[in-house]
Structure formats: C-alpha cells, structure tokens
Write a protein that holds these residues in place. Sequence first.
Motif, short mmCIF file in Angstrom:
data_model
loop_
_atom_site.label_atom_id
_atom_site.label_comp_id
_atom_site.label_asym_id
_atom_site.label_seq_id
_atom_site.Cartn_x
_atom_site.Cartn_y
_atom_site.Cartn_z
N VAL A 1 0.84 -1.20 0.00
CA VAL A 1 0.00 0.00 0.00
C VAL A 1 0.88 1.25 0.00
N LYS A 2 0.62 2.16 -0.93
CA LYS A 2 1.39 3.39 -1.00
C LYS A 2 0.51 4.63 -0.81
N ARG A 3 -0.78 4.46 -0.95
CA ARG A 3 -1.69 5.59 -0.79
C ARG A 3 -3.04 5.07 -0.29
N GLY A 4 -3.80 5.97 0.29
CA GLY A 4 -5.10 5.52 0.79
C GLY A 4 -5.55 6.30 2.00
N TYR A 5 -6.34 5.65 2.83
CA TYR A 5 -7.01 6.30 3.95
C TYR A 5 -6.90 5.47 5.22
N VAL A 6 -6.87 6.16 6.35
CA VAL A 6 -7.08 5.52 7.64
C VAL A 6 -8.38 6.09 8.19
N VAL A 7 -9.31 5.21 8.55
CA VAL A 7 -10.61 5.62 9.07
C VAL A 7 -10.69 5.22 10.53
N GLY A 8 -10.92 6.19 11.41
CA GLY A 8 -10.98 5.88 12.83
C GLY A 8 -11.58 7.01 13.63
N ASP A 9 -11.73 6.76 14.93
CA ASP A 9 -12.42 7.73 15.78
C ASP A 9 -11.52 8.47 16.75
N ASN B 1 2.08 8.14 8.09
CA ASN B 1 2.31 7.24 6.95
C ASN B 1 1.88 7.84 5.61
N ASN B 2 1.70 9.16 5.61
CA ASN B 2 1.34 9.88 4.39
C ASN B 2 0.05 9.38 3.75
N LEU B 3 -0.92 9.06 4.59
CA LEU B 3 -2.24 8.67 4.15
C LEU B 3 -3.24 9.75 4.56
N LEU B 4 -4.41 9.74 3.98
CA LEU B 4 -5.46 10.67 4.37
C LEU B 4 -6.23 10.11 5.56
N SER B 5 -6.61 10.97 6.48
CA SER B 5 -7.34 10.52 7.66
C SER B 5 -8.82 10.89 7.55
N ILE B 6 -9.66 9.93 7.90
CA ILE B 6 -11.11 10.15 7.95
C ILE B 6 -11.56 9.86 9.37
N GLY B 7 -11.97 10.88 10.09
CA GLY B 7 -12.44 10.70 11.45
C GLY B 7 -13.94 10.42 11.47
N VAL B 8 -14.37 9.56 12.37
CA VAL B 8 -15.80 9.27 12.50
C VAL B 8 -16.29 9.83 13.83
#
Length: 221
Positions: A160-168, A179-186
């Motif tokens: 994996v070189k790109r993507g998202y981390v989804v967490g709270d 890790n140079n990924l985009l973060s999505i907070g819930v």
Amino acid sequence: MDRAIIFDMDGTLFQTNLILEPALEATFEQLRNKGLWSGETPIDTYREIMGVPLPVVWETLCPAHSDAVREESNQLFQMALIEQIQNDRGALYEGVESTLADLAKDFPMYIASNGQTAYLEAIMEHYTLNRWIKDMYSIDLVESGNKSELVSLVMKENGVKRGYVVGDRSSDIKAASDNNLLSIGVRFDFSQEAELIHADYILDSFSNIHQVLKKTSLSQK
C-alpha cells in the motif's frame, strides 16, 4: 493495486459501547471477589481513554496495582468481551455492512486496531467481515504498541502506497499522517472533537464515506 482503506475497529466499525459496560462490570466484579478491587467499576474513566493501547488502559484503571494484577485484569476483560460478542450483544454501526460490500469492489480493505487478536477475531468471525476485509492487524503485532507502526506494517506487507485511515481517535489520525495517508475521522461514540479537528475529513454517518472518497483523487483507480 497500491491504494487501500485501513479501518480502526472499536468505535469505527463495531459499536463497542454496547458490550463495554457489561464486560468491564463483569471483570471488576471478579476483581472485587478476589479482594483486588473495592468501589465502583471505573466505566467513565475507561470511556475517556477508549482507543489507547491496553497497557495504558490498565495502568489508568488500576494505577495502584502490580503489573501481574493488571495482566490478569486484562485477560478477564478480554474473555468477558468475547463472551458478549458471541452472545450477540454487540453490533456493527448502521451502514457498515452495505458500505463495506460496496467499497470492496474498488478498494482492498484492512483492519488496524489497538484491540488484541482474540477479541478482533471474535468480531471478524461473528460478523463474517472477511467477506470484505482482506486482513486484520492487531496491536499485538508491534512491540511498541504504536498505531502508526501498525499501519506502517499493513502498508509494507500489502504494497500500500496511498489511501485512507478511518478511525475515531487521535491515534488513527496520527497513524494516517505519519504514513502519508489521508485521515477520515468518525464522529461516533468515543470520538472527541478536539481530536477530530485534526482529521482530513469527518463523517457523521459511516455510509457518507462515499462522499469523502469522491472528493479525493484516490477515488480514481
């Protein structure tokens, strides 16, 4: 495919709040019976620190106890959580199953959680999440107990070189940044606004993740 979505489990996919209180109460009842605890179960304290590594949990809940007692407490707690899951007292958040099924058409997906292996496996098995989730990574896999390092491991092992981390929680947001990924907070049960403001995107509903993905170039294959 070098892109992926990496999900936290507790408070992101799984409604841990439904099983937390009875499992913690059962644990501290056993500690009381053993003469290792007096007073009420510190449920409010645990809610405040939800998402931190388990050693920190028990250092916080049982500050005056030995490491051996903390380890015993954690083992009792893990067994109580698994029993709750197997008795169908937990639940995934609304929209999780249908959304994962849809996302799986375009993204490989992984779990990176501060939870321990047996607990996570119980959730994966009970809700058959392996229908959509490629692999599950427990914090047990990294000696440091650091979420950023765990996400790094997911990336290295799966290209994996790109993507998202989804967490709270902040550990998820930091793991994405480190890790140079985009973060999505819930914005769910255990989330805190002071932590969410550092996320690249914020969700109020799990199914709204589709809207976030459309806003980024990573949505393109």
